[in-house]
Design a protein around this motif. Structure first.
Motif, PDB file in Angstrom:
ATOM      1  N   VAL A   1       0.830  -1.203   0.000  1.00 27.51           N
ATOM      2  CA  VAL A   1       0.000   0.000   0.000  1.00 27.51           C
ATOM      3  C   VAL A   1       0.869   1.259   0.000  1.00 27.51           C
ATOM      4  O   VAL A   1       0.625   2.196  -0.754  1.00 27.51           O
ATOM      5  CB  VAL A   1      -0.963  -0.014   1.218  1.00 27.51           C
ATOM      6  CG1 VAL A   1      -1.632   1.321   1.426  1.00 27.51           C
ATOM      7  CG2 VAL A   1      -2.000  -1.101   1.056  1.00 27.51           C
ATOM      8  N   LEU A   2       1.883   1.277   0.859  1.00 27.09           N
ATOM      9  CA  LEU A   2       2.759   2.446   0.933  1.00 27.09           C
ATOM     10  C   LEU A   2       3.586   2.612  -0.345  1.00 27.09           C
ATOM     11  O   LEU A   2       3.793   3.726  -0.816  1.00 27.09           O
ATOM     12  CB  LEU A   2       3.664   2.346   2.164  1.00 27.09           C
ATOM     13  CG  LEU A   2       2.925   2.543   3.489  1.00 27.09           C
ATOM     14  CD1 LEU A   2       3.759   2.040   4.656  1.00 27.09           C
ATOM     15  CD2 LEU A   2       2.562   4.012   3.679  1.00 27.09           C
ATOM     16  N   GLY A   3       4.026   1.516  -0.914  1.00 26.93           N
ATOM     17  CA  GLY A   3       4.767   1.593  -2.175  1.00 26.93           C
ATOM     18  C   GLY A   3       3.909   2.170  -3.283  1.00 26.93           C
ATOM     19  O   GLY A   3       4.369   3.021  -4.059  1.00 26.93           O
ATOM     20  N   ASN A   4       2.657   1.745  -3.353  1.00 22.99           N
ATOM     21  CA  ASN A   4       1.734   2.276  -4.357  1.00 22.99           C
ATOM     22  C   ASN A   4       1.420   3.755  -4.139  1.00 22.99           C
ATOM     23  O   ASN A   4       1.028   4.446  -5.069  1.00 22.99           O
ATOM     24  CB  ASN A   4       0.437   1.465  -4.381  1.00 22.99           C
ATOM     25  CG  ASN A   4       0.645   0.075  -4.929  1.00 22.99           C
ATOM     26  OD1 ASN A   4       1.574  -0.178  -5.687  1.00 22.99           O
ATOM     27  ND2 ASN A   4      -0.218  -0.856  -4.535  1.00 22.99           N
ATOM     28  N   ALA A   5       1.595   4.228  -2.900  1.00 23.13           N
ATOM     29  CA  ALA A   5       1.334   5.636  -2.571  1.00 23.13           C
ATOM     30  C   ALA A   5       2.554   6.515  -2.807  1.00 23.13           C
ATOM     31  O   ALA A   5       2.512   7.713  -2.542  1.00 23.13           O
ATOM     32  CB  ALA A   5       0.884   5.752  -1.125  1.00 23.13           C
ATOM     33  N   GLY A   6       3.663   5.925  -3.279  1.00 22.41           N
ATOM     34  CA  GLY A   6       4.840   6.724  -3.567  1.00 22.41           C
ATOM     35  C   GLY A   6       5.963   6.608  -2.560  1.00 22.41           C
ATOM     36  O   GLY A   6       6.938   7.344  -2.628  1.00 22.41           O
ATOM     37  N   CYS A   7       5.834   5.689  -1.620  1.00 15.28           N
ATOM     38  CA  CYS A   7       6.858   5.537  -0.580  1.00 15.28           C
ATOM     39  C   CYS A   7       7.891   4.470  -0.947  1.00 15.28           C
ATOM     40  O   CYS A   7       8.366   3.741  -0.073  1.00 15.28           O
ATOM     41  CB  CYS A   7       6.201   5.199   0.758  1.00 15.28           C
ATOM     42  SG  CYS A   7       5.093   6.479   1.357  1.00 15.28           S
ATOM     43  N   THR A   8       8.244   4.384  -2.209  1.00 19.40           N
ATOM     44  CA  THR A   8       9.243   3.396  -2.635  1.00 19.40           C
ATOM     45  C   THR A   8      10.645   3.773  -2.178  1.00 19.40           C
ATOM     46  O   THR A   8      11.568   2.974  -2.302  1.00 19.40           O
ATOM     47  CB  THR A   8       9.223   3.223  -4.169  1.00 19.40           C
ATOM     48  OG1 THR A   8       9.442   4.496  -4.781  1.00 19.40           O
ATOM     49  CG2 THR A   8       7.894   2.637  -4.633  1.00 19.40           C
ATOM     50  N   ASP A   9      10.808   4.963  -1.644  1.00 24.12           N
ATOM     51  CA  ASP A   9      12.097   5.425  -1.133  1.00 24.12           C
ATOM     52  C   ASP A   9      12.200   5.256   0.381  1.00 24.12           C
ATOM     53  O   ASP A   9      13.028   5.875   1.038  1.00 24.12           O
ATOM     54  CB  ASP A   9      12.342   6.879  -1.526  1.00 24.12           C
ATOM     55  CG  ASP A   9      11.205   7.813  -1.099  1.00 24.12           C
ATOM     56  OD1 ASP A   9      10.145   7.318  -0.655  1.00 24.12           O
ATOM     57  OD2 ASP A   9      11.378   9.032  -1.225  1.00 24.12           O
ATOM     58  N   ALA A  10      11.358   4.380   0.934  1.00 21.47           N
ATOM     59  CA  ALA A  10      11.355   4.134   2.381  1.00 21.47           C
ATOM     60  C   ALA A  10      11.414   2.644   2.649  1.00 21.47           C
ATOM     61  O   ALA A  10      10.941   1.835   1.862  1.00 21.47           O
ATOM     62  CB  ALA A  10      10.091   4.719   3.016  1.00 21.47           C
ATOM     63  N   SER A  11      12.003   2.301   3.784  1.00 24.89           N
ATOM     64  CA  SER A  11      11.963   0.916   4.251  1.00 24.89           C
ATOM     65  C   SER A  11      11.202   0.904   5.575  1.00 24.89           C
ATOM     66  O   SER A  11      11.200   1.882   6.312  1.00 24.89           O
ATOM     67  CB  SER A  11      13.369   0.331   4.403  1.00 24.89           C
ATOM     68  OG  SER A  11      14.144   1.105   5.281  1.00 24.89           O
ATOM     69  N   ILE A  12      10.539  -0.206   5.833  1.00 22.93           N
ATOM     70  CA  ILE A  12       9.685  -0.325   7.015  1.00 22.93           C
ATOM     71  C   ILE A  12      10.369  -1.181   8.067  1.00 22.93           C
ATOM     72  O   ILE A  12      10.961  -2.208   7.739  1.00 22.93           O
ATOM     73  CB  ILE A  12       8.333  -0.973   6.645  1.00 22.93           C
ATOM     74  CG1 ILE A  12       7.584  -0.103   5.649  1.00 22.93           C
ATOM     75  CG2 ILE A  12       7.481  -1.205   7.890  1.00 22.93           C
ATOM     76  CD1 ILE A  12       6.293  -0.724   5.153  1.00 22.93           C
ATOM     77  N   ARG A  13      10.259  -0.749   9.316  1.00 21.21           N
ATOM     78  CA  ARG A  13      10.721  -1.583  10.427  1.00 21.21           C
ATOM     79  C   ARG A  13       9.885  -1.258  11.653  1.00 21.21           C
ATOM     80  O   ARG A  13       9.178  -0.254  11.699  1.00 21.21           O
ATOM     81  CB  ARG A  13      12.207  -1.398  10.684  1.00 21.21           C
ATOM     82  CG  ARG A  13      12.603  -0.061  11.231  1.00 21.21           C
ATOM     83  CD  ARG A  13      14.100  -0.011  11.449  1.00 21.21           C
ATOM     84  NE  ARG A  13      14.499   1.216  12.093  1.00 21.21           N
ATOM     85  CZ  ARG A  13      15.739   1.553  12.324  1.00 21.21           C
ATOM     86  NH1 ARG A  13      16.711   0.751  11.955  1.00 21.21           N
ATOM     87  NH2 ARG A  13      16.033   2.666  12.924  1.00 21.21           N
ATOM     88  N   GLY A  14       9.978  -2.124  12.629  1.00 23.68           N
ATOM     89  CA  GLY A  14       9.248  -1.922  13.872  1.00 23.68           C
ATOM     90  C   GLY A  14       9.840  -0.772  14.669  1.00 23.68           C
ATOM     91  O   GLY A  14      11.001  -0.405  14.509  1.00 23.68           O
ATOM     92  N   HIS A  15       9.039  -0.193  15.526  1.00 23.34           N
ATOM     93  CA  HIS A  15       9.455   0.924  16.365  1.00 23.34           C
ATOM     94  C   HIS A  15       8.694   0.804  17.677  1.00 23.34           C
ATOM     95  O   HIS A  15       7.588   0.249  17.704  1.00 23.34           O
ATOM     96  CB  HIS A  15       9.121   2.242  15.649  1.00 23.34           C
ATOM     97  CG  HIS A  15       9.640   3.464  16.331  1.00 23.34           C
ATOM     98  ND1 HIS A  15       8.954   4.089  17.345  1.00 23.34           N
ATOM     99  CD2 HIS A  15      10.771   4.171  16.130  1.00 23.34           C
ATOM    100  CE1 HIS A  15       9.655   5.149  17.742  1.00 23.34           C
ATOM    101  NE2 HIS A  15      10.756   5.214  17.022  1.00 23.34           N
ATOM    102  N   ALA A  16       9.237   1.315  18.747  1.00 24.73           N
ATOM    103  CA  ALA A  16       8.571   1.245  20.055  1.00 24.73           C
ATOM    104  C   ALA A  16       7.171   1.854  20.006  1.00 24.73           C
ATOM    105  O   ALA A  16       6.277   1.418  20.726  1.00 24.73           O
ATOM    106  CB  ALA A  16       9.412   1.957  21.106  1.00 24.73           C
ATOM    107  N   ASP A  17       6.961   2.841  19.131  1.00 24.53           N
ATOM    108  CA  ASP A  17       5.667   3.508  19.016  1.00 24.53           C
ATOM    109  C   ASP A  17       4.792   2.927  17.907  1.00 24.53           C
ATOM    110  O   ASP A  17       3.713   3.429  17.657  1.00 24.53           O
ATOM    111  CB  ASP A  17       5.861   5.004  18.766  1.00 24.53           C
ATOM    112  CG  ASP A  17       6.516   5.700  19.949  1.00 24.53           C
ATOM    113  OD1 ASP A  17       6.328   5.237  21.090  1.00 24.53           O
ATOM    114  OD2 ASP A  17       7.211   6.704  19.727  1.00 24.53           O
ATOM    115  N   GLY A  18       5.271   1.912  17.192  1.00 24.49           N
ATOM    116  CA  GLY A  18       4.467   1.316  16.115  1.00 24.49           C
ATOM    117  C   GLY A  18       5.306   0.909  14.922  1.00 24.49           C
ATOM    118  O   GLY A  18       6.051  -0.053  14.970  1.00 24.49           O
ATOM    119  N   MET A  19       5.212   1.673  13.824  1.00 19.49           N
ATOM    120  CA  MET A  19       5.913   1.365  12.582  1.00 19.49           C
ATOM    121  C   MET A  19       6.789   2.559  12.206  1.00 19.49           C
ATOM    122  O   MET A  19       6.358   3.710  12.291  1.00 19.49           O
ATOM    123  CB  MET A  19       4.882   1.103  11.473  1.00 19.49           C
ATOM    124  CG  MET A  19       5.451   0.859  10.110  1.00 19.49           C
ATOM    125  SD  MET A  19       4.206   0.351   8.873  1.00 19.49           S
ATOM    126  CE  MET A  19       2.997   1.670   8.931  1.00 19.49           C
TER     127      MET A  19
END
Length: 86
Positions: A27-45
Motif C-alpha cells: 500500500v505504501l509503495g503504491n502511494a509513492g513511498c518506494t524510497d522508504a523501508s519499514i521496520r518496527g518501532h517502540a511507538d508502532g511502525m
C-alpha cells in the motif's frame, strides 16, 4: 539534481502480523513511498526515508502526505543520527 534527505516517519499502530506488514509495504509503495523501508518501532511502525527534494521541509511534507493518504496517521518525524568520531 535534488539532494537526498534522510529521516524517519513514525506511525502509531498496533503490533502487525507478517501478512499485515507485507500489505502495508504494498500500500505504501503504491502511494509513492518506494524510497522508504519499514521496520518496527517502540511507538508502532517506522518508515526510514531517503527522499530527494528541493528542501528538507519539502521532503518531510511529501512523505507525510504520501503516508497519510493511505490512512495511516503520522505521530512524529525523527531525523537520522550520525555518529561523530572522537
Amino acid at each position: 539534481m535534488m539532494p537526498d534527505y534522510r529521516f524517519s516517519v513514525i506511525v502509531s499502530i498496533a503490533v502487525m502480523t507478517h501478512e499485515e506488514i507485507l500489505d502495508a509495504t504494498d500500500v505504501l509503495g503504491n502511494a509513492g513511498c518506494t524510497d522508504a523501508s519499514i521496520r518496527g518501532h517502540a511507538d508502532g511502525m517506522e518508515l526510514l526515508f531517503e527522499r530527494a527534494a528541493d528542501s528538507l521541509q519539502g521532503a518531510i511534507s511529501s512523505a507525510i502526505s504520501d503516508v497519510e493518504r493511505v490512512g495511516y496517521r503520522v505521530s512524529k518525524v525523527e531525523m537520522a543520527r550520525e555518529a561523530i568520531p572522537v
